[in-house]
Design an enzyme around this catalytic site. Sequence first.
Site, PDB file in Angstrom:
ATOM      1  N   SER A 114       0.631  -1.167  -0.089  1.00  0.00           N
ATOM      2  CA  SER A 114       0.055   0.038  -0.111  1.00  0.00           C
ATOM      3  C   SER A 114       0.911   1.258  -0.057  1.00  0.00           C
ATOM      4  O   SER A 114       2.206   1.168   0.381  1.00  0.00           O
ATOM      5  CB  SER A 114      -0.866   0.015   1.339  1.00  0.00           C
ATOM      6  OG  SER A 114      -0.261  -0.173   2.383  1.00  0.00           O
TER       7      SER A 114
ATOM      8  N   GLU B  53       1.364   5.492   0.843  1.00  0.00           N
ATOM      9  CA  GLU B  53       0.768   6.679   1.344  1.00  0.00           C
ATOM     10  C   GLU B  53       1.055   7.996   0.378  1.00  0.00           C
ATOM     11  O   GLU B  53       2.198   8.172   0.209  1.00  0.00           O
ATOM     12  CB  GLU B  53       1.272   6.778   2.879  1.00  0.00           C
ATOM     13  CG  GLU B  53       0.569   8.093   3.276  1.00  0.00           C
ATOM     14  CD  GLU B  53       1.051   8.108   5.101  1.00  0.00           C
ATOM     15  OE1 GLU B  53       0.860   7.163   5.621  1.00  0.00           O
ATOM     16  OE2 GLU B  53       1.829   9.151   5.452  1.00  0.00           O
TER      17      GLU B  53
ATOM     18  N   ALA C  87      -2.543  18.418  10.465  1.00  0.00           N
ATOM     19  CA  ALA C  87      -2.809  18.482  11.935  1.00  0.00           C
ATOM     20  C   ALA C  87      -3.912  19.591  11.804  1.00  0.00           C
ATOM     21  O   ALA C  87      -4.070  20.695  11.309  1.00  0.00           O
ATOM     22  CB  ALA C  87      -1.659  19.155  12.361  1.00  0.00           C
TER      23      ALA C  87
ATOM     24  N   ARG D  37      -5.258   9.881  16.268  1.00  0.00           N
ATOM     25  CA  ARG D  37      -5.319  10.886  17.101  1.00  0.00           C
ATOM     26  C   ARG D  37      -5.006  12.195  16.514  1.00  0.00           C
ATOM     27  O   ARG D  37      -5.869  13.036  16.596  1.00  0.00           O
ATOM     28  CB  ARG D  37      -4.400  10.619  18.421  1.00  0.00           C
ATOM     29  CG  ARG D  37      -4.796  11.627  19.703  1.00  0.00           C
ATOM     30  CD  ARG D  37      -3.752  11.934  20.489  1.00  0.00           C
ATOM     31  NE  ARG D  37      -2.942  12.505  19.829  1.00  0.00           N
ATOM     32  CZ  ARG D  37      -1.737  12.782  20.644  1.00  0.00           C
ATOM     33  NH1 ARG D  37      -1.271  12.465  21.894  1.00  0.00           N
ATOM     34  NH2 ARG D  37      -0.590  13.666  19.918  1.00  0.00           N
TER      35      ARG D  37
ATOM     36  N   ASP E 107      -1.909  15.186  15.584  1.00  0.00           N
ATOM     37  CA  ASP E 107      -0.878  15.973  16.105  1.00  0.00           C
ATOM     38  C   ASP E 107      -1.807  17.591  16.325  1.00  0.00           C
ATOM     39  O   ASP E 107      -2.487  18.064  15.531  1.00  0.00           O
ATOM     40  CB  ASP E 107       0.239  16.378  15.239  1.00  0.00           C
ATOM     41  CG  ASP E 107       1.069  15.045  14.986  1.00  0.00           C
ATOM     42  OD1 ASP E 107       1.114  14.124  16.007  1.00  0.00           O
ATOM     43  OD2 ASP E 107       1.668  14.990  14.102  1.00  0.00           O
TER      44      ASP E 107
ATOM     45  N   TYR F 122       3.222   1.888  16.943  1.00  0.00           N
ATOM     46  CA  TYR F 122       4.724   2.557  17.147  1.00  0.00           C
ATOM     47  C   TYR F 122       5.445   1.592  17.763  1.00  0.00           C
ATOM     48  O   TYR F 122       5.755   1.407  19.002  1.00  0.00           O
ATOM     49  CB  TYR F 122       4.348   3.679  17.986  1.00  0.00           C
ATOM     50  CG  TYR F 122       3.561   4.930  17.420  1.00  0.00           C
ATOM     51  CD1 TYR F 122       3.988   5.733  16.641  1.00  0.00           C
ATOM     52  CD2 TYR F 122       2.141   4.480  17.630  1.00  0.00           C
ATOM     53  CE1 TYR F 122       3.120   6.802  15.952  1.00  0.00           C
ATOM     54  CE2 TYR F 122       1.233   5.682  17.130  1.00  0.00           C
ATOM     55  CZ  TYR F 122       1.953   6.605  16.259  1.00  0.00           C
ATOM     56  OH  TYR F 122       0.968   7.542  15.809  1.00  0.00           O
TER      57      TYR F 122
ATOM     58  N   ASP G 230       1.565   2.169  24.954  1.00  0.00           N
ATOM     59  CA  ASP G 230       1.067   2.234  23.586  1.00  0.00           C
ATOM     60  C   ASP G 230       0.555   0.786  23.202  1.00  0.00           C
ATOM     61  O   ASP G 230      -0.689   0.886  22.300  1.00  0.00           O
ATOM     62  CB  ASP G 230       2.149   2.454  22.691  1.00  0.00           C
ATOM     63  CG  ASP G 230       2.615   3.695  21.948  1.00  0.00           C
ATOM     64  OD1 ASP G 230       1.710   4.796  22.238  1.00  0.00           O
ATOM     65  OD2 ASP G 230       3.520   3.884  21.170  1.00  0.00           O
TER      66      ASP G 230
ATOM     67  N   LYS H  86      -7.883   0.268  20.428  1.00  0.00           N
ATOM     68  CA  LYS H  86      -8.207   0.530  19.076  1.00  0.00           C
ATOM     69  C   LYS H  86      -9.053  -0.770  18.077  1.00  0.00           C
ATOM     70  O   LYS H  86      -9.934  -0.646  17.500  1.00  0.00           O
ATOM     71  CB  LYS H  86      -7.329   1.290  18.129  1.00  0.00           C
ATOM     72  CG  LYS H  86      -6.732   2.704  18.633  1.00  0.00           C
ATOM     73  CD  LYS H  86      -5.836   3.186  17.703  1.00  0.00           C
ATOM     74  CE  LYS H  86      -4.391   2.761  18.200  1.00  0.00           C
ATOM     75  NZ  LYS H  86      -3.210   3.555  17.731  1.00  0.00           N
TER      76      LYS H  86
ATOM     77  N   PHE I 156      12.411  14.604  10.440  1.00  0.00           N
ATOM     78  CA  PHE I 156      10.862  13.714  10.595  1.00  0.00           C
ATOM     79  C   PHE I 156      11.132  12.936  11.770  1.00  0.00           C
ATOM     80  O   PHE I 156      10.019  12.763  12.482  1.00  0.00           O
ATOM     81  CB  PHE I 156      10.729  13.227   9.381  1.00  0.00           C
ATOM     82  CG  PHE I 156       9.256  12.851   9.007  1.00  0.00           C
ATOM     83  CD1 PHE I 156       8.237  13.338   9.812  1.00  0.00           C
ATOM     84  CD2 PHE I 156       8.993  12.013   8.274  1.00  0.00           C
ATOM     85  CE1 PHE I 156       7.016  12.877   9.719  1.00  0.00           C
ATOM     86  CE2 PHE I 156       7.734  11.375   8.060  1.00  0.00           C
ATOM     87  CZ  PHE I 156       6.740  11.924   8.967  1.00  0.00           C
TER      88      PHE I 156
ATOM     89  N   HIS J 224       3.610  -0.992   3.715  1.00  0.00           N
ATOM     90  CA  HIS J 224       2.878   0.234   3.524  1.00  0.00           C
ATOM     91  C   HIS J 224       4.151   1.071   3.346  1.00  0.00           C
ATOM     92  O   HIS J 224       4.933   1.407   4.201  1.00  0.00           O
ATOM     93  CB  HIS J 224       2.042   0.781   4.684  1.00  0.00           C
ATOM     94  CG  HIS J 224       1.441   1.816   4.333  1.00  0.00           C
ATOM     95  ND1 HIS J 224       0.263   1.968   3.618  1.00  0.00           N
ATOM     96  CD2 HIS J 224       1.847   3.163   5.053  1.00  0.00           C
ATOM     97  CE1 HIS J 224      -0.217   3.186   3.732  1.00  0.00           C
ATOM     98  NE2 HIS J 224       0.921   4.220   4.365  1.00  0.00           N
TER      99      HIS J 224
ATOM    100  N   ARG K  21       6.732  10.762  -4.155  1.00  0.00           N
ATOM    101  CA  ARG K  21       7.798  10.445  -5.231  1.00  0.00           C
ATOM    102  C   ARG K  21       7.696   8.938  -5.387  1.00  0.00           C
ATOM    103  O   ARG K  21       7.760   8.094  -4.575  1.00  0.00           O
ATOM    104  CB  ARG K  21       9.097  10.760  -4.722  1.00  0.00           C
ATOM    105  CG  ARG K  21       9.236  12.457  -4.471  1.00  0.00           C
ATOM    106  CD  ARG K  21      10.561  12.545  -4.109  1.00  0.00           C
ATOM    107  NE  ARG K  21      10.684  13.944  -3.963  1.00  0.00           N
ATOM    108  CZ  ARG K  21      11.833  14.471  -3.937  1.00  0.00           C
ATOM    109  NH1 ARG K  21      13.076  14.071  -3.697  1.00  0.00           N
ATOM    110  NH2 ARG K  21      12.229  15.906  -3.662  1.00  0.00           N
TER     111      ARG K  21
END
Length: 316
Positions: A21, A23, A57, A113, A115, A154, A167, A174, A225, A275, A281
Amino acid sequence: MNATRPSRFVRAGTPRNIRVSFEFFPPKTPDMELSLWESIARLAPLEPNFVSVTYGAGGSTRERTHATVKRILAETMLTPAAHLTCVAATRAEIDAVIGAYAEAGVRHIVALRGDPPGGAGERYAPHPGGYSNAADLVAGIKRIGDIEVSVSAYPEKHPDSPSVAADIDMLKAKVDAGATRAITQFFFENSLYFRYLDRVRASGIDIPIVPGILPVQNFKTTKNFAARCGASVPAWLAERFDGLDDDAATRKLIAAAVAAEQVLDLVDHGVTDFHFYTMNRADLVYAICHLLGLRSNQAMDGTLRQTHKKRAGVIQ
């Protein structure tokens, strides 16, 4: 050279057991829009499981995200997954977004959730009258309709979490609310993913935990990042890009090699779903997918490129 390496590839013509997949993020300018759709035209013929479109955000890209998702539905055979957060909005406002996605034909949402609008340094606080967290948002989506929901995971814990255990508790909440897939934050050490996966399975969570892969388009950008999202950058990775600040061609070759090593090692350990964070790009992601054995659907490739050229002509 390791003579056994070719056996590690999924060869073209064999049954497809690798699923990918991609993004993308909604473009801000006409030039960025051209770049996005060039990337989609390049990657869509690989027939990904789905493609996701991010949500800024505080819902700052809501209209652009919606427009991008609608165009994917209208002009491609791809299955879009729209990102959605619960930051800076009431339940009614978020429910309206969910309803608009459903009306447009979206049947998959990536629930996050999100940022705080102020970014780094601002502490998250639920909006009064809004969804309190991602688990609450998942439950809200499932109440509204028959929509597939993916969520985040995470391996090195979310920056706001006190521990990996906390976490995992949130991930379990969830899943209990209706999530059927988790996509991880990117990582560069596969041991982090497998250690996390062991803990997730030990807690009784059995949904797919899909590794998120970030090909390093720009090392400095990636490092910044990673610092914001709590992902570590190992010393060996920094060393591979050392001295290449002014050598884009070599950086690209190194980036392809690093990502290829990572995904092939994951395949060796039984991983079949990936993913990719494309950063809009296509080149590195396409090359990695080729190594994984995925091949372009030529008929789809020609149709999408023709559509893109027509749209680009109008835009220009």
